[in-house]
Scaffold this motif. Structure first.
Motif, PDB file in Angstrom:
ATOM      1  N   ILE A  46       3.301  -1.993  -7.583  1.00  0.00           N
ATOM      2  CA  ILE A  46       2.327  -1.036  -7.045  1.00  0.00           C
ATOM      3  C   ILE A  46       1.348  -1.879  -6.225  1.00  0.00           C
ATOM      4  CG2 ILE A  46       0.471   0.592  -7.634  1.00  0.00           C
ATOM      5  CD1 ILE A  46       2.065   1.223 -10.231  1.00  0.00           C
ATOM      6  N   VAL A  47       1.182  -1.520  -4.951  1.00  0.00           N
ATOM      7  CA  VAL A  47       0.382  -2.384  -4.071  1.00  0.00           C
ATOM      8  C   VAL A  47      -0.860  -1.677  -3.545  1.00  0.00           C
ATOM      9  CG1 VAL A  47       2.510  -3.554  -3.312  1.00  0.00           C
ATOM     10  CG2 VAL A  47       1.505  -1.777  -1.888  1.00  0.00           C
ATOM     11  N   GLN A  48      -1.860  -2.503  -3.225  1.00  0.00           N
ATOM     12  CA  GLN A  48      -3.050  -2.004  -2.546  1.00  0.00           C
ATOM     13  C   GLN A  48      -2.639  -1.798  -1.087  1.00  0.00           C
ATOM     14  OE1 GLN A  48      -6.437  -4.556  -3.200  1.00  0.00           O
ATOM     15  NE2 GLN A  48      -7.462  -2.612  -3.613  1.00  0.00           N
ATOM     16  N   LEU A  49      -2.769  -0.570  -0.582  1.00  0.00           N
ATOM     17  CA  LEU A  49      -2.192  -0.282   0.736  1.00  0.00           C
ATOM     18  C   LEU A  49      -2.886  -1.050   1.866  1.00  0.00           C
ATOM     19  CD1 LEU A  49      -1.394   3.531   0.469  1.00  0.00           C
ATOM     20  CD2 LEU A  49       0.113   1.573   0.080  1.00  0.00           C
ATOM     21  N   ILE A 240       7.062   5.417  -0.853  1.00  0.00           N
ATOM     22  CA  ILE A 240       6.816   5.040   0.549  1.00  0.00           C
ATOM     23  C   ILE A 240       8.027   4.245   1.056  1.00  0.00           C
ATOM     24  CG2 ILE A 240       5.318   3.740   2.120  1.00  0.00           C
ATOM     25  CD1 ILE A 240       3.062   4.119   0.037  1.00  0.00           C
ATOM     26  N   GLU A 241       8.641   4.742   2.121  1.00  0.00           N
ATOM     27  CA  GLU A 241       9.867   4.105   2.616  1.00  0.00           C
ATOM     28  C   GLU A 241       9.736   3.523   4.009  1.00  0.00           C
ATOM     29  OE1 GLU A 241      12.922   7.085   2.080  1.00  0.00           O
ATOM     30  OE2 GLU A 241      13.153   6.570  -0.048  1.00  0.00           O
ATOM     31  N   ASP A 242       8.690   3.911   4.761  1.00  0.00           N
ATOM     32  CA  ASP A 242       8.588   3.325   6.114  1.00  0.00           C
ATOM     33  C   ASP A 242       7.146   3.109   6.564  1.00  0.00           C
ATOM     34  OD1 ASP A 242       7.623   5.716   7.497  1.00  0.00           O
ATOM     35  OD2 ASP A 242       9.644   6.520   7.201  1.00  0.00           O
ATOM     36  N   ALA A 243       7.034   2.362   7.660  1.00  0.00           N
ATOM     37  CA  ALA A 243       5.720   1.955   8.154  1.00  0.00           C
ATOM     38  C   ALA A 243       4.893   3.152   8.615  1.00  0.00           C
ATOM     39  CB  ALA A 243       5.891   0.951   9.305  1.00  0.00           C
ATOM     40  N   GLY A 244       5.559   4.198   9.125  1.00  0.00           N
ATOM     41  CA  GLY A 244       4.847   5.385   9.580  1.00  0.00           C
ATOM     42  C   GLY A 244       4.121   6.065   8.428  1.00  0.00           C
ATOM     43  N   GLN A 245       4.827   6.196   7.312  1.00  0.00           N
ATOM     44  CA  GLN A 245       4.204   6.797   6.123  1.00  0.00           C
ATOM     45  C   GLN A 245       3.040   5.938   5.655  1.00  0.00           C
ATOM     46  OE1 GLN A 245       7.642   6.800   3.609  1.00  0.00           O
ATOM     47  NE2 GLN A 245       8.440   8.729   4.422  1.00  0.00           N
ATOM     48  N   LEU A 246       3.270   4.628   5.655  1.00  0.00           N
ATOM     49  CA  LEU A 246       2.211   3.716   5.210  1.00  0.00           C
ATOM     50  C   LEU A 246       0.957   3.864   6.059  1.00  0.00           C
ATOM     51  CD1 LEU A 246       1.043   1.370   3.587  1.00  0.00           C
ATOM     52  CD2 LEU A 246       2.257  -0.198   5.119  1.00  0.00           C
ATOM     53  N   SER A 247       1.108   3.947   7.379  1.00  0.00           N
ATOM     54  CA  SER A 247      -0.100   3.983   8.206  1.00  0.00           C
ATOM     55  C   SER A 247      -0.831   5.319   8.039  1.00  0.00           C
ATOM     56  CB  SER A 247       0.214   3.656   9.665  1.00  0.00           C
ATOM     57  OG  SER A 247       0.828   4.744  10.276  1.00  0.00           O
ATOM     58  N   LEU A 256      -3.598   3.101  -3.343  1.00  0.00           N
ATOM     59  CA  LEU A 256      -2.435   2.352  -3.835  1.00  0.00           C
ATOM     60  C   LEU A 256      -1.132   3.054  -3.475  1.00  0.00           C
ATOM     61  CD1 LEU A 256      -3.912   1.817  -7.413  1.00  0.00           C
ATOM     62  CD2 LEU A 256      -3.681   0.013  -5.681  1.00  0.00           C
ATOM     63  N   GLY A 257      -0.023   2.314  -3.515  1.00  0.00           N
ATOM     64  CA  GLY A 257       1.272   2.936  -3.239  1.00  0.00           C
ATOM     65  C   GLY A 257       2.415   2.121  -3.800  1.00  0.00           C
ATOM     66  N   GLN A 258       3.562   2.762  -3.858  1.00  0.00           N
ATOM     67  CA  GLN A 258       4.773   2.062  -4.273  1.00  0.00           C
ATOM     68  C   GLN A 258       5.932   2.707  -3.532  1.00  0.00           C
ATOM     69  OE1 GLN A 258       4.059   3.915  -8.506  1.00  0.00           O
ATOM     70  NE2 GLN A 258       6.176   3.192  -8.523  1.00  0.00           N
ATOM     71  N   GLY A 259       7.006   1.963  -3.365  1.00  0.00           N
ATOM     72  CA  GLY A 259       8.165   2.518  -2.670  1.00  0.00           C
ATOM     73  C   GLY A 259       9.048   1.413  -2.143  1.00  0.00           C
ATOM     74  N   TYR A 260      10.255   1.819  -1.707  1.00  0.00           N
ATOM     75  CA  TYR A 260      11.233   0.833  -1.239  1.00  0.00           C
ATOM     76  C   TYR A 260      10.705   0.022  -0.058  1.00  0.00           C
ATOM     77  CZ  TYR A 260      14.611   3.497  -4.069  1.00  0.00           C
ATOM     78  OH  TYR A 260      15.277   4.118  -5.083  1.00  0.00           O
ATOM     79  N   TYR A 261       9.752   0.581   0.707  1.00  0.00           N
ATOM     80  CA  TYR A 261       9.177  -0.169   1.836  1.00  0.00           C
ATOM     81  C   TYR A 261       8.577  -1.491   1.347  1.00  0.00           C
ATOM     82  CZ  TYR A 261       6.375  -1.301   5.932  1.00  0.00           C
ATOM     83  OH  TYR A 261       5.818  -1.929   7.013  1.00  0.00           O
ATOM     84  N   PHE A 262       7.995  -1.483   0.164  1.00  0.00           N
ATOM     85  CA  PHE A 262       7.420  -2.711  -0.409  1.00  0.00           C
ATOM     86  C   PHE A 262       8.448  -3.415  -1.287  1.00  0.00           C
ATOM     87  CE2 PHE A 262       3.881   0.288   0.092  1.00  0.00           C
ATOM     88  CZ  PHE A 262       3.124  -0.418   0.999  1.00  0.00           C
TER      89      PHE A 262
END
Ligand code: C2E
Ligand code: CA
Ligand code: CA
Ligand code: CA
Length: 279
Positions: A46-49, A240-247, A256-262
Motif C-alpha cells: 500500500i503506497v502513499q500516492l 490502481i492499474e495505470d498512470a492515468g488512474q493514479l494521476s 494511499l493506494g494499491q494495485g498492479y501498477y505498483f
C-alpha cells in the motif's frame, strides 16, 4: 412408483452428482489443508500516492493445494465460511501476518514501521472472541497494535449482530484500526460510517477502474475522498492499474493506494527483496 423413479432420476442427474461430489471432495481437502497448514500469505504493498513510498501491506491468503496448485481465496473462502473452517484459517492468517510484519519492521531501522491489513470474515466475529484472538496475535508477534488494520466488508456490517459493534469497539480499544473494504459497493455505506468506529475507507476497484474515463465514476471517487477528509479518515484506492488512474487520484488528494501498477501481491521472499533491495 413411476413418479418416485423420476424424482430419483433427477437427484442422480450426472452433472448435479458431479458437482455434489466435487464439493464434498473440496470440503474434505479443506479439512486436510487446515490440519496440514497448506495456506500461504501474499502481501500487496500500500503506497502513499504523492511519493510512491510503501507505508503498509495487505495480507491476502492463498491455498497451496497439493494437486491443484495455488487456489485463490474467492474459490475457497465461501466454503470455509459455510463450514466454519474460516475460524482456524483466519486465526492463522492474523498470527502469520503480524509475525511477518514485525520481522520486516525490525529490519527497517529508522524508517516508519509498516502497517499490515488483514481481511476478516463475518463468521469470525460471530463464532469467536475476535478481540482476544487479535490481542493474542499482537502479543505473540510483538507487533504494535498501531501497525495492525482489520478490514471489514459492508456485507459483514449489514448482517451484524448486537455483539458486532461491541467486538469492534474492543478491537479499537487495543489500538488497532478498522477499514471498510470495497467501500461504495453496498447499499448503505454512509450509514455504516456513522454506526461503526471506522478509521479507513478503501475505495472499491470498480470506481478506480473508470476514474480516468467515466465522468460519473470520477465524480463519485472524488466525492468519497472528500467525505473521508471531512470525517478525518484515511482513503485507500484499490486496484490502481495505470498512470492515468493514479494521476486522477493524486489530483483528487487520495492519500494511499494499491494495485498492479505498483505491485501485485508478493510472497515473503519477493516482498523482502522489494523492501530491502540488495540485502
Ligand atoms: P479484497 O480484500 O478486496 O482484496 C483485493 C483483491 O484485488 C485481491 O484479490 C488482490 O490480489 C486484487 N488486486 C489488487 N490489485 C489489483 C489490480 O490492480 N487489479 C486487479 N484486477 N486486482 C487487484 P485476491 O487476493 O484474489 O483476494 C480476493 C478476495 O478474497 C479479497 O478481496 C478478500 O475479500 C478475500 N480474502 C483474501 N484474503 C483473505 C483472508 O485472509 N481472509 C478473508 N476472510 N478473506 C480474504
Ligand atoms: Ca481487503
Ligand atoms: Ca477490497
Ligand atoms: Ca473485494
Amino acid at each position: 412408483a413411476k413418479k418416485q423413479g423420476k424424482d430419483r432420476l433427477e437427484v442422480f442427474e450426472p452433472a448435479l452428482q458431479a458437482a455434489f461430489q466435487a464439493s464434498l471432495q473440496m470440503e474434505a481437502d479443506l479439512r486436510r489443508a487446515v490440519i496440514r497448514h497448506e495456506f500461504e500469505l501474499r502481501y500487496q504493498p500500500i503506497v502513499q500516492l504523492k511519493t510512491g513510498e510503501i507505508t503498509g501491506l495487505e495480507a491476502l491468503v492463498r491455498w497451496q493445494h497439493p494437486d491443484r496448485g495455488i487456489i485463490p481465496p474467492l474459490d475457497f473462502i465461501p466454503m470455509a465460511e459455510e463450514t466454519s473452517m474460516i475460524v482456524p484459517i483466519g486465526e492463522w492468517v492474523l498470527r502469520e501476518a503480524c509475525r511477518q510484519a514485525a520481522r520486516w519492521n525490525a529490519r527497517r531501522d529508522g524508517k516508519q514501521p509498516l502497517t499490515v491489513s488483514v481481511n476478516i470474515s463475518a463468521v469470525q466475529l460471530d463464532q469467536t472472541d475476535l478481540p482476544r484472538v487479535v490481542a493474542a496475535a499482537l502479543a505473540s508477534s510483538g507487533l504494535p497494535a498501531a501497525c495492525l488494520v482489520i478490514e471489514l466488508t459492508e456485507s459483514l456490517l449489514v448482517h451484524h449482530r448486537v455483539s458486532t459493534l461491541q467486538q469492534l469497539e474492543e478491537i479499537k480499544d487495543l489500538g488497532v484500526r478498522l477499514a471498510i473494504d470495497d467501500f461504495g459497493t453496498g447499499y448503505s455505506s454512509l450509514a455504516y460510517l456513522r454506526r461503526f468506529p471506522v478509521d479507513i475507507i478503501k475505495i472499491d476497484k470498480s470506481f478506480v477502474d473508470d476514474v480516468g474515463d467515466v465522468p460519473a465514476a470520477a465524480a463519485l471517487t472524488l466525492g468519497i475522498i472528500q467525505l473521508g477528509q471531512a470525517l478525518n479518515l484515511s482513503t485507500i484506492a484499490e486496484g490502481i492499474e495505470d498512470a492515468g488512474q493514479l494521476s486522477e487520484l493524486t489530483d483528487g488528494n487520495c492519500e494511499l493506494g494499491q494495485g498492479y501498477y505498483f505491485a501485485e501481491p508478493l510472497n515473503d521472499k519477493a516482498l523482502g527483496e522489494l523492501l530491502f533491495p540488495g540485502s
